[in-house]
Write a protein that holds these residues in place. Structure first.
Motif, PDB file in Angstrom:
ATOM      1  N   SER A  92       0.838  -1.201   0.000  1.00 59.64           N
ATOM      2  CA  SER A  92       0.000   0.000   0.000  1.00 59.64           C
ATOM      3  C   SER A  92       0.868   1.244   0.000  1.00 59.64           C
ATOM      4  CB  SER A  92      -0.912   0.016   1.245  1.00 59.64           C
ATOM      5  OG  SER A  92      -0.152   0.249   2.412  1.00 59.64           O
ATOM      6  N   GLY A  93       0.252   2.365  -0.360  1.00 61.03           N
ATOM      7  CA  GLY A  93       0.967   3.628  -0.362  1.00 61.03           C
ATOM      8  C   GLY A  93       1.487   4.037   1.003  1.00 61.03           C
ATOM      9  N   PRO A  94       0.638   4.004   2.050  1.00 60.93           N
ATOM     10  CA  PRO A  94       1.127   4.376   3.382  1.00 60.93           C
ATOM     11  C   PRO A  94       2.294   3.504   3.858  1.00 60.93           C
ATOM     12  CG  PRO A  94      -1.267   4.452   3.341  1.00 60.93           C
ATOM     13  CD  PRO A  94      -0.837   3.845   2.031  1.00 60.93           C
ATOM     14  N   ASP A  95       2.214   2.189   3.602  1.00 59.36           N
ATOM     15  CA  ASP A  95       3.331   1.307   3.974  1.00 59.36           C
ATOM     16  C   ASP A  95       4.597   1.684   3.208  1.00 59.36           C
ATOM     17  OD1 ASP A  95       1.729  -0.075   5.709  1.00 59.36           O
ATOM     18  OD2 ASP A  95       1.381  -1.781   4.384  1.00 59.36           O
ATOM     19  N   ALA A  96       4.421   2.028   1.936  1.00 59.63           N
ATOM     20  CA  ALA A  96       5.573   2.404   1.110  1.00 59.63           C
ATOM     21  C   ALA A  96       6.258   3.647   1.654  1.00 59.63           C
ATOM     22  CB  ALA A  96       5.131   2.628  -0.331  1.00 59.63           C
ATOM     23  N   ILE A  97       5.476   4.636   2.080  1.00 54.77           N
ATOM     24  CA  ILE A  97       6.057   5.873   2.617  1.00 54.77           C
ATOM     25  C   ILE A  97       6.885   5.575   3.861  1.00 54.77           C
ATOM     26  CG2 ILE A  97       5.518   8.100   3.687  1.00 54.77           C
ATOM     27  CD1 ILE A  97       3.100   8.262   1.797  1.00 54.77           C
ATOM     28  N   GLU A  98       6.365   4.723   4.739  1.00 58.35           N
ATOM     29  CA  GLU A  98       7.107   4.356   5.947  1.00 58.35           C
ATOM     30  C   GLU A  98       8.411   3.646   5.591  1.00 58.35           C
ATOM     31  OE1 GLU A  98       4.875   2.178   8.779  1.00 58.35           O
ATOM     32  OE2 GLU A  98       3.288   3.677   8.980  1.00 58.35           O
ATOM     33  N   LEU A 113      -3.215   1.784  -9.738  1.00 60.48           N
ATOM     34  CA  LEU A 113      -4.552   1.510  -9.209  1.00 60.48           C
ATOM     35  C   LEU A 113      -4.448   0.671  -7.942  1.00 60.48           C
ATOM     36  CD1 LEU A 113      -7.554   1.933  -9.713  1.00 60.48           C
ATOM     37  CD2 LEU A 113      -7.583  -0.200 -11.019  1.00 60.48           C
ATOM     38  N   MET A 114      -4.526   1.334  -6.775  1.00 59.99           N
ATOM     39  CA  MET A 114      -4.468   0.671  -5.481  1.00 59.99           C
ATOM     40  C   MET A 114      -5.494   1.314  -4.551  1.00 59.99           C
ATOM     41  SD  MET A 114      -0.361   0.256  -4.810  1.00 59.99           S
ATOM     42  CE  MET A 114      -0.058   2.037  -4.841  1.00 59.99           C
ATOM     43  N   PRO A 115      -6.036   0.556  -3.596  1.00 62.30           N
ATOM     44  CA  PRO A 115      -6.991   1.144  -2.648  1.00 62.30           C
ATOM     45  C   PRO A 115      -6.301   2.064  -1.651  1.00 62.30           C
ATOM     46  CG  PRO A 115      -6.503  -1.129  -2.046  1.00 62.30           C
ATOM     47  CD  PRO A 115      -5.834  -0.882  -3.366  1.00 62.30           C
ATOM     48  N   HIS A 116      -7.091   2.939  -1.019  1.00 62.55           N
ATOM     49  CA  HIS A 116      -6.633   3.838   0.044  1.00 62.55           C
ATOM     50  C   HIS A 116      -5.722   4.962  -0.482  1.00 62.55           C
ATOM     51  CE1 HIS A 116      -8.416   0.804   2.509  1.00 62.55           C
ATOM     52  NE2 HIS A 116      -7.470  -0.086   2.243  1.00 62.55           N
ATOM     53  N   MET A 117      -4.669   4.599  -1.177  1.00 66.84           N
ATOM     54  CA  MET A 117      -3.770   5.606  -1.751  1.00 66.84           C
ATOM     55  C   MET A 117      -3.249   5.076  -3.078  1.00 66.84           C
ATOM     56  SD  MET A 117      -0.152   7.188  -0.316  1.00 66.84           S
ATOM     57  CE  MET A 117      -0.879   8.026   1.095  1.00 66.84           C
ATOM     58  N   ASP A 118      -3.638   5.710  -4.176  1.00 66.63           N
ATOM     59  CA  ASP A 118      -3.182   5.218  -5.474  1.00 66.63           C
ATOM     60  C   ASP A 118      -1.769   5.709  -5.775  1.00 66.63           C
ATOM     61  OD1 ASP A 118      -3.353   7.847  -6.427  1.00 66.63           O
ATOM     62  OD2 ASP A 118      -5.315   7.547  -7.339  1.00 66.63           O
ATOM     63  N   GLY A 119      -1.231   5.244  -6.905  1.00 65.48           N
ATOM     64  CA  GLY A 119       0.139   5.573  -7.244  1.00 65.48           C
ATOM     65  C   GLY A 119       0.376   7.051  -7.484  1.00 65.48           C
ATOM     66  N   PHE A 120      -0.619   7.746  -8.046  1.00 65.09           N
ATOM     67  CA  PHE A 120      -0.484   9.185  -8.255  1.00 65.09           C
ATOM     68  C   PHE A 120      -0.303   9.903  -6.913  1.00 65.09           C
ATOM     69  CE2 PHE A 120      -3.320   8.190 -12.019  1.00 65.09           C
ATOM     70  CZ  PHE A 120      -2.332   8.355 -12.976  1.00 65.09           C
ATOM     71  N   THR A 121      -1.172   9.543  -5.958  1.00 66.11           N
ATOM     72  CA  THR A 121      -1.119  10.189  -4.647  1.00 66.11           C
ATOM     73  C   THR A 121       0.166   9.835  -3.909  1.00 66.11           C
ATOM     74  OG1 THR A 121      -3.533  10.066  -4.534  1.00 66.11           O
ATOM     75  CG2 THR A 121      -2.365  10.560  -2.488  1.00 66.11           C
ATOM     76  N   LEU A 122       0.577   8.577  -4.012  1.00 65.32           N
ATOM     77  CA  LEU A 122       1.831   8.153  -3.384  1.00 65.32           C
ATOM     78  C   LEU A 122       2.993   8.986  -3.914  1.00 65.32           C
ATOM     79  CD1 LEU A 122       3.733   6.344  -1.771  1.00 65.32           C
ATOM     80  CD2 LEU A 122       3.581   4.662  -3.638  1.00 65.32           C
ATOM     81  N   CYS A 123       3.049   9.152  -5.216  1.00 64.46           N
ATOM     82  CA  CYS A 123       4.121   9.934  -5.823  1.00 64.46           C
ATOM     83  C   CYS A 123       4.098  11.369  -5.301  1.00 64.46           C
ATOM     84  CB  CYS A 123       3.971   9.910  -7.340  1.00 64.46           C
ATOM     85  SG  CYS A 123       5.305  10.750  -8.216  1.00 64.46           S
ATOM     86  N   ARG A 124       2.916  11.949  -5.243  1.00 60.11           N
ATOM     87  CA  ARG A 124       2.784  13.320  -4.751  1.00 60.11           C
ATOM     88  C   ARG A 124       3.254  13.433  -3.296  1.00 60.11           C
ATOM     89  NH1 ARG A 124       1.979  18.778  -6.146  1.00 60.11           N
ATOM     90  NH2 ARG A 124       1.742  19.756  -4.141  1.00 60.11           N
ATOM     91  N   GLU A 125       2.877  12.454  -2.458  1.00 57.08           N
ATOM     92  CA  GLU A 125       3.264  12.483  -1.049  1.00 57.08           C
ATOM     93  C   GLU A 125       4.777  12.371  -0.883  1.00 57.08           C
ATOM     94  OE1 GLU A 125       1.326  12.951   1.774  1.00 57.08           O
ATOM     95  OE2 GLU A 125      -0.103  13.568   0.228  1.00 57.08           O
ATOM     96  N   LEU A 126       5.406  11.562  -1.704  1.00 53.75           N
ATOM     97  CA  LEU A 126       6.864  11.448  -1.644  1.00 53.75           C
ATOM     98  C   LEU A 126       7.539  12.747  -2.070  1.00 53.75           C
ATOM     99  CD1 LEU A 126       7.290   7.853  -3.154  1.00 53.75           C
ATOM    100  CD2 LEU A 126       7.571   8.518  -0.756  1.00 53.75           C
ATOM    101  N   ARG A 127       6.940  13.426  -3.036  1.00 48.02           N
ATOM    102  CA  ARG A 127       7.545  14.649  -3.563  1.00 48.02           C
ATOM    103  C   ARG A 127       7.450  15.831  -2.598  1.00 48.02           C
ATOM    104  NH1 ARG A 127      10.291  12.132  -5.957  1.00 48.02           N
ATOM    105  NH2 ARG A 127      10.269  11.545  -8.158  1.00 48.02           N
ATOM    106  N   ILE A 128       6.448  15.845  -1.727  1.00 48.58           N
ATOM    107  CA  ILE A 128       6.279  17.008  -0.849  1.00 48.58           C
ATOM    108  C   ILE A 128       6.988  16.810   0.493  1.00 48.58           C
ATOM    109  CG2 ILE A 128       4.110  17.680  -1.936  1.00 48.58           C
ATOM    110  CD1 ILE A 128       2.610  16.474   0.394  1.00 48.58           C
ATOM    111  N   ASP A 129       7.633  15.647   0.678  1.00 46.91           N
ATOM    112  CA  ASP A 129       8.419  15.417   1.889  1.00 46.91           C
ATOM    113  C   ASP A 129       9.864  15.813   1.594  1.00 46.91           C
ATOM    114  OD1 ASP A 129       9.999  14.367   3.964  1.00 46.91           O
ATOM    115  OD2 ASP A 129       8.588  12.740   4.328  1.00 46.91           O
TER     116      ASP A 129
END
Length: 198
Positions: A92-98, A113-129
């Motif tokens: 999942s995206g949250p697990d990936a961020i951790e 295409l993933m539940p809870h946090m898709d790949g687009f959102t995951l990428c965005r979250e990584l970029r703003i950290d």
């Protein structure tokens, strides 16, 4: 030209008797649905053993593979490891961020295409950290295939975007290119991104 390319046949409509009859065809594997992940991996290993998969130009990298589909995840992990990469997996995206924050891989390869946090959102979250914003992120998808989807991936800060129709060799090339080029900053704000891919 697909001659000489091993084929794994997967079907739910062929009896065991037909399986024996078809065994004369040049299938590397023949899987009857439903089948276990272990059976698929065995077929993939057999496929790999038939290939000269010595990617001499590949530099070993530490890759975080993100995919909520366990069968697809294990198959791709096996291929990447066979090519010489060290692969860790998240579902999942949250697990990936951790995991990114804790392990600092060389890059992230994520499904879209993933539940809870898709790949687009995951990428965005990584970029703003600011601690991990320079990490290469490659998005891979079998569902989002249009030019608009590719543009959205780039607006979210993806280093590259790949469809599942592309070859494994293309993926290896993209991995190396993504790692050796600076990660782009996202061009879309969170609100714009949400509106574009809902």
């Amino acid at each position: 030209n697909g001659s000489g390319v091993p084929v794994v046949a997967c079907t739910g409509f062929v009896s065991r008797t037909d399986e024996a009859r078809y065994s004369g065809v040049d299938f590397v594997g023949f899987l009857i649905k439903p089948f276990e992940v272990s059976q698929l991996l065995q077929a993939v290993r057999k496929y790999l053993s038939h290939q000269d998969i010595k990617h001499q130009s590949v530099t070993p990298r530490r890759i975080l593979l993100v995919d909520d589909d366990p069968m697809r995840q294990k198959a791709l992990r096996l291929m990447l490891e066979r090519a010489g990469h060290a692969v860790r997996c998240a579902e999942s995206g949250p697990d990936a961020i951790e995991m990114v924050r804790a392990e600092r891989p060389d890059m992230v390869l994520t499904d879209v295409l993933m539940p809870h946090m898709d790949g687009f959102t995951l990428c965005r979250e990584l970029r703003i950290d600011p601690l991990i914003d320079n990490l290469p992120v490659v998005l891979i998808s079998g569902n989002y295939l249009t030019q608009e989807d590719e543009r959205l991936a780039l607006r979210c800060g993806a280093t590259a975007y790949l469809t599942r129709d592309d070859s494994f060799e293309q993926l290896l090339t993209l991995i190396e290119r993504a790692i050796t080029h600076p990660a782009p900053a996202p061009l879309a704000s969170p609100g714009e991104m949400q509106g574009e891919h809902v």
